[in-house]
Design a protein around this motif. Structure first.
Motif, PDB file in Angstrom:
ATOM      1  N   ASP A  30     -51.618  53.616 -29.816  1.00 19.87           N
ATOM      2  CA  ASP A  30     -51.647  52.184 -30.117  1.00 19.87           C
ATOM      3  C   ASP A  30     -50.462  51.713 -30.955  1.00 19.87           C
ATOM      4  N   ALA A  31     -49.947  52.513 -31.838  1.00 17.80           N
ATOM      5  CA  ALA A  31     -48.859  52.088 -32.718  1.00 17.80           C
ATOM      6  C   ALA A  31     -47.496  52.089 -32.021  1.00 17.80           C
ATOM      7  N   TRP A  32     -47.412  52.597 -30.827  1.00 15.72           N
ATOM      8  CA  TRP A  32     -46.135  52.689 -30.121  1.00 15.72           C
ATOM      9  C   TRP A  32     -45.790  51.394 -29.406  1.00 15.72           C
ATOM     10  N   THR A  33     -44.544  51.311 -28.954  1.00 21.69           N
ATOM     11  CA  THR A  33     -44.052  50.187 -28.178  1.00 21.69           C
ATOM     12  C   THR A  33     -43.548  50.712 -26.843  1.00 21.69           C
ATOM     13  N   ILE A  34     -43.846  50.001 -25.776  1.00 21.02           N
ATOM     14  CA  ILE A  34     -43.357  50.367 -24.453  1.00 21.02           C
ATOM     15  C   ILE A  34     -42.218  49.423 -24.084  1.00 21.02           C
ATOM     16  N   LEU A  35     -41.051  49.992 -23.748  1.00 14.22           N
ATOM     17  CA  LEU A  35     -39.926  49.226 -23.225  1.00 14.22           C
ATOM     18  C   LEU A  35     -39.856  49.531 -21.735  1.00 14.22           C
ATOM     19  N   THR A  36     -39.901  48.512 -20.906  1.00 13.20           N
ATOM     20  CA  THR A  36     -39.980  48.746 -19.470  1.00 13.20           C
ATOM     21  C   THR A  36     -39.301  47.639 -18.689  1.00 13.20           C
ATOM     22  N   ARG A  37     -38.983  47.944 -17.449  1.00 14.84           N
ATOM     23  CA  ARG A  37     -38.493  46.928 -16.517  1.00 14.84           C
ATOM     24  C   ARG A  37     -39.618  46.513 -15.565  1.00 14.84           C
ATOM     25  N   ASP A  38     -40.771  47.136 -15.691  1.00 10.11           N
ATOM     26  CA  ASP A  38     -41.893  46.957 -14.773  1.00 10.11           C
ATOM     27  C   ASP A  38     -42.890  45.952 -15.336  1.00 10.11           C
ATOM     28  N   SER A  39     -43.181  44.899 -14.588  1.00  7.26           N
ATOM     29  CA  SER A  39     -44.114  43.860 -15.044  1.00  7.26           C
ATOM     30  C   SER A  39     -45.549  44.349 -15.148  1.00  7.26           C
ATOM     31  N   PHE A  41     -46.841  46.784 -16.731  1.00  9.48           N
ATOM     32  CA  PHE A  41     -47.252  47.169 -18.082  1.00  9.48           C
ATOM     33  C   PHE A  41     -47.739  45.963 -18.878  1.00  9.48           C
ATOM     34  N   LYS A  42     -47.077  44.811 -18.733  1.00  7.81           N
ATOM     35  CA  LYS A  42     -47.527  43.600 -19.433  1.00  7.81           C
ATOM     36  C   LYS A  42     -48.886  43.146 -18.909  1.00  7.81           C
ATOM     37  N   ILE A  43     -49.086  43.250 -17.610  1.00  5.27           N
ATOM     38  CA  ILE A  43     -50.369  42.868 -17.005  1.00  5.27           C
ATOM     39  C   ILE A  43     -51.474  43.782 -17.509  1.00  5.27           C
ATOM     40  N   LEU A  44     -51.213  45.084 -17.520  1.00  8.19           N
ATOM     41  CA  LEU A  44     -52.192  46.052 -18.026  1.00  8.19           C
ATOM     42  C   LEU A  44     -52.499  45.804 -19.497  1.00  8.19           C
ATOM     43  N   LYS A  45     -51.490  45.504 -20.299  1.00  5.34           N
ATOM     44  CA  LYS A  45     -51.677  45.252 -21.733  1.00  5.34           C
ATOM     45  C   LYS A  45     -52.622  44.072 -21.953  1.00  5.34           C
ATOM     46  N   GLU A  46     -52.367  42.968 -21.236  1.00 11.34           N
ATOM     47  CA  GLU A  46     -53.205  41.780 -21.399  1.00 11.34           C
ATOM     48  C   GLU A  46     -54.652  42.044 -20.980  1.00 11.34           C
ATOM     49  N   ALA A  47     -54.854  42.890 -20.001  1.00 10.04           N
ATOM     50  CA  ALA A  47     -56.208  43.145 -19.499  1.00 10.04           C
ATOM     51  C   ALA A  47     -56.958  44.203 -20.300  1.00 10.04           C
ATOM     52  N   HIS A  48     -56.233  45.187 -20.869  1.00  9.57           N
ATOM     53  CA  HIS A  48     -56.940  46.339 -21.428  1.00  9.57           C
ATOM     54  C   HIS A  48     -56.591  46.734 -22.859  1.00  9.57           C
ATOM     55  N   LYS A  50     -54.723  44.964 -25.889  1.00 18.27           N
ATOM     56  CA  LYS A  50     -53.983  43.878 -26.520  1.00 18.27           C
ATOM     57  C   LYS A  50     -53.226  44.317 -27.768  1.00 18.27           C
ATOM     58  N   ASN A  51     -53.615  45.419 -28.391  1.00 16.67           N
ATOM     59  CA  ASN A  51     -52.947  45.881 -29.607  1.00 16.67           C
ATOM     60  C   ASN A  51     -51.692  46.721 -29.327  1.00 16.67           C
ATOM     61  N   LEU A  52     -51.381  46.965 -28.077  1.00 15.46           N
ATOM     62  CA  LEU A  52     -50.180  47.705 -27.696  1.00 15.46           C
ATOM     63  C   LEU A  52     -49.026  46.706 -27.545  1.00 15.46           C
ATOM     64  N   THR A  53     -47.823  47.083 -27.964  1.00 15.67           N
ATOM     65  CA  THR A  53     -46.661  46.209 -27.836  1.00 15.67           C
ATOM     66  C   THR A  53     -45.859  46.610 -26.603  1.00 15.67           C
ATOM     67  N   VAL A  54     -45.585  45.637 -25.726  1.00 15.78           N
ATOM     68  CA  VAL A  54     -44.820  45.892 -24.500  1.00 15.78           C
ATOM     69  C   VAL A  54     -43.681  44.878 -24.434  1.00 15.78           C
TER      70      VAL A  54
END
Length: 143
Positions: A30-39, A41-48, A50-54
């Motif tokens: 949970d404390a990590w941040t994901i840097l990605t070019r893939d959308s 991950f943002k969709i997954l974050k919003e759905a599952h 919310k405390n993860l940073t993308v």
């Protein structure tokens, strides 16, 4: 049960990148941040989670400042412009006498590319309409 397992492994084998994305998403603390070019991950974050940073990142662009020439089907003649920056996927240009529309296909010629490249207008600067970005269109080779 064995038949369902085989179907599952076939699915994983045909789409290894997508399955890998899901594994990465659920294994990241949970404390990590994901840097990605893939959308996705943002969709997954919003759905599952919310405390993860993308953050969605893009490829770096190389500065240029050199001359380029653009042409579209609706322009009677090519126009000179300035290549602001570029990468393998697209360019950002300034062409003072031309106003383009989003979705319009533009052909650009510049020393950085060798040959002319076709690109789709994907961005217009809100303050200066002569500045816009193109995403290159690549034709897939026939197999």
């Amino acid at each position: 049960m064995l038949l369902k397992e085989r179907q599952c492994w076939k699915l994983v084998g045909k789409h290894p990148g997508h399955v890998g994305d899901l594994i990465i998403f659920w294994e990241v603390p949970d404390a990590w941040t994901i840097l990605t070019r893939d959308s996705s991950f943002k969709i997954l974050k919003e759905a599952h989670r919310k405390n993860l940073t993308v953050y969605k990142v893009r490829r770096p662009r190389l500065p240029s400042g050199r001359d380029c020439v653009i042409h579209t089907s609706r322009l009677a003649q090519p126009y000179k412009g300035i290549l602001i920056n570029y990468n393998s996927e697209g360019v950002r240009v300034k062409v003072p006498k031309v106003i383009v529309k989003p979705g319009e296909v533009v052909t650009i010629t510049a020393p950085e590319f060798g040959d002319a490249q076709d690109g789709e207008v994907v961005y217009l600067d809100k303050k200066d309409k002569s500045v816009f970005a193109l995403k290159f269109k690549f034709t897939q080779p026939k197999v």
